[in-house]
Write an enzyme that holds these catalytic residues in place. Structure first.
Site, short mmCIF file in Angstrom:
data_model
loop_
_atom_site.label_atom_id
_atom_site.label_comp_id
_atom_site.label_asym_id
_atom_site.label_seq_id
_atom_site.Cartn_x
_atom_site.Cartn_y
_atom_site.Cartn_z
N TYR A 8 0.80 -1.23 0.00
CA TYR A 8 0.00 0.00 0.00
C TYR A 8 0.83 1.28 0.00
CZ TYR A 8 -4.07 -2.87 1.01
OH TYR A 8 -5.09 -3.80 0.93
N CYS A 9 0.32 2.29 -0.74
CA CYS A 9 0.87 3.65 -0.75
C CYS A 9 -0.25 4.62 -0.41
CB CYS A 9 1.34 4.06 -2.14
SG CYS A 9 2.74 3.24 -2.78
N PHE A 10 0.08 5.67 0.35
CA PHE A 10 -0.91 6.67 0.74
C PHE A 10 -0.35 8.07 0.56
CE2 PHE A 10 -1.48 2.93 3.44
CZ PHE A 10 -2.83 2.67 3.33
N GLU A 93 4.31 0.39 -7.39
CA GLU A 93 3.47 -0.77 -7.14
C GLU A 93 3.52 -1.70 -8.34
OE1 GLU A 93 2.08 -1.43 -4.38
OE2 GLU A 93 1.85 0.46 -3.33
N ILE A 187 -3.17 3.81 -3.17
CA ILE A 187 -3.05 2.87 -4.28
C ILE A 187 -2.41 1.59 -3.76
CG2 ILE A 187 -2.83 4.75 -5.96
CD1 ILE A 187 0.11 3.80 -6.39
#
Length: 414
Positions: A8-10, A93, A187
């Site tokens: 996960y990326c934020f 990702e 994402i």
């Protein structure tokens, strides 16, 4: 090894984040035994016509590259995530699309992370760099240090600076991107772009129409066009937690989300583990420095986030850098990956000991974790002071910052 788990990326922008800050975070879910190192490369000038050797291929170098700090699997050239001296952060990702990823060696998505950071002084510049290199060189090759099988993926990126973010999703050389300037965005390892597309490959729609994937009559939905039919997993774990902060998303809030195993954001499975994490705080006021926190060790729920600030003459930190094997590295020999050398750095080895203590002696392990979290808290508070003071930061105050934090962590382990 099957497809990659959600990694996960934020990013959180005001009004969801506090004090005019942009807050970025990523967990890197990779094979359990893979070592990530944290490496710094100073800004550099390069001779005309010089080349740069990426993980698998050599490409033209540019006249000047920016200073970067990277968290990367130690066998490759690129990075899973990182930042540059201009306050740009990029994370990669691995994604699967209906178009098979190429096994032919080209640029990895992780190479594109580093290239975007080295060559882009804004998020949009980094995006432009990445898509131009995709067009010229393509993407492909093994994503894992595995000599028995080739694991290939397409790439998605979260590219962030002090004022905006771009979600860039790719399939081969084709791509689309969405610009973000407010709220919270997440994402993971699947496509997320739908009909809001702010930039795209000039031939994207003609290409998908020629493949019979889109008839040109309905709205163009990137995820629907490029996703596999059964690839419709929810990709918002953790986002709700950040949104519930109600305008108070901070470095600590992002760290808490990255540590959350119940939500699946912190991966800990038989094959995969969150092998490293990053949180970056980017003040929208450019008179304040950006602060980047790296673990350099697996499992953020058992790791310390240590701060790094770009200044001239940053002190090198060999204790979070893996051994170098030069041209004898099995990742550089053909055929590749016939052996797997010991890539553990000093902090990784100490962290292994601490993990064993946590598992085998709960009392001592919990005591150690309390000490480590207190160390982290001191670092967070010191950085908050830097980001709220009125006087200009003295570079001498932070030139040894990351080095000292790693050194202190190691002393506690010993």
């Amino acid at each position: 090894m099957a497809g990659a788990p959600p990694s996960y990326c934020f990013v959180a922008f005001p009004p969801c984040s506090k004090d005019g800050l942009v807050v970025f975070g990523k967990n890197s879910a990779r094979p359990r035994d893979e070592v990530q190192e944290v490496v710094y490369f100073a800004a550099a000038d390069h001779d005309p016509g010089s080349k740069v050797e990426c993980t698998y291929i050599e490409i033209e170098q540019v006249p000047k590259t920016h200073a970067v700090v990277l968290s990367r699997p130690s066998w490759l050239w690129g990075a899973e995530m990182g930042a540059n001296e201009h306050g740009v952060c990029v994370a990669n990702e691995a994604v699967v699309t209906r178009e098979p990823a190429s096994e032919s060696e080209a640029l990895l998505g992780m190479d594109l992370v580093r290239l975007g950071l080295e060559r882009g002084a804004t998020a949009k510049e980094a995006l432009d760099v990445i898509v131009a290199l995709l067009e010229e060189h393509g993407q492909g090759g093994n994503y894992y240090e595995d000599g028995s099988s080739c694991h290939t993926f397409q790439s998605a990126f979260l590219i962030v600076d002090r004022s905006e973010a771009w979600i860039l999703e790719t399939s081969g050389k084709y791509w689309a991107a969405e610009k973000i300037t407010e709220g919270v965005k997440c994402i993971c390892n699947q496509l997320s772009l739908t009909t809001k597309i702010d930039a795209e490959h000039p031939e994207l729609r003609n290409y998908v129409r020629s493949q019979g994937w889109w008839n040109g009559d309905s709205d163009f939905n990137f995820s629907e066009v490029f996703s596999l039919a059964d690839d419709h997993l929810a990709c918002c774990s953790g986002r709700e937690s950040l949104e519930k902060q109600g305008g108070d998303v901070s470095a600590q809030a992002m760290i808490d989300v990255l540590r959350d195993k119940d939500s699946g954001v912190c991966v800990d499975s038989e094959s995969f583990l969150t092998t490293a994490s990053i949180v970056s705080v980017l003040p929208q006021d450019p008179s304040f420095p950006c602060v980047h926190y790296f673990t350099g060790t697996p499992d953020p729920s058992r790791s310390v986030f240590k701060p790094f600030i770009f200044v001239d003459d940053v002190k090198s930190v060999p204790k979070v850098q893996s051994p170098s094997f030069g041209n004898d590295d099995p990742a550089k020999k053909i055929p590749r990956f016939q052996e797997k050398p010991d890539r553990r750095h000093e902090l990784y080895k100490a962290h292994e000991w601490a993990r064993s203590l946590l598992e085998n002696d709960q009392d001592k392990g919990q005591k150690l974790m309390r000490i480590m979290l207190d160390l982290e808290k001191q670092g967070l508070e010191a950085m908050e002071d830097i980001l709220t003071r009125t006087e200009v930061l003295d570079p001498a105050e932070v030139v040894d910052l990351f080095y000292d934090c790693v050194d202190t962590e190691l002393k506690f382990f010993k």
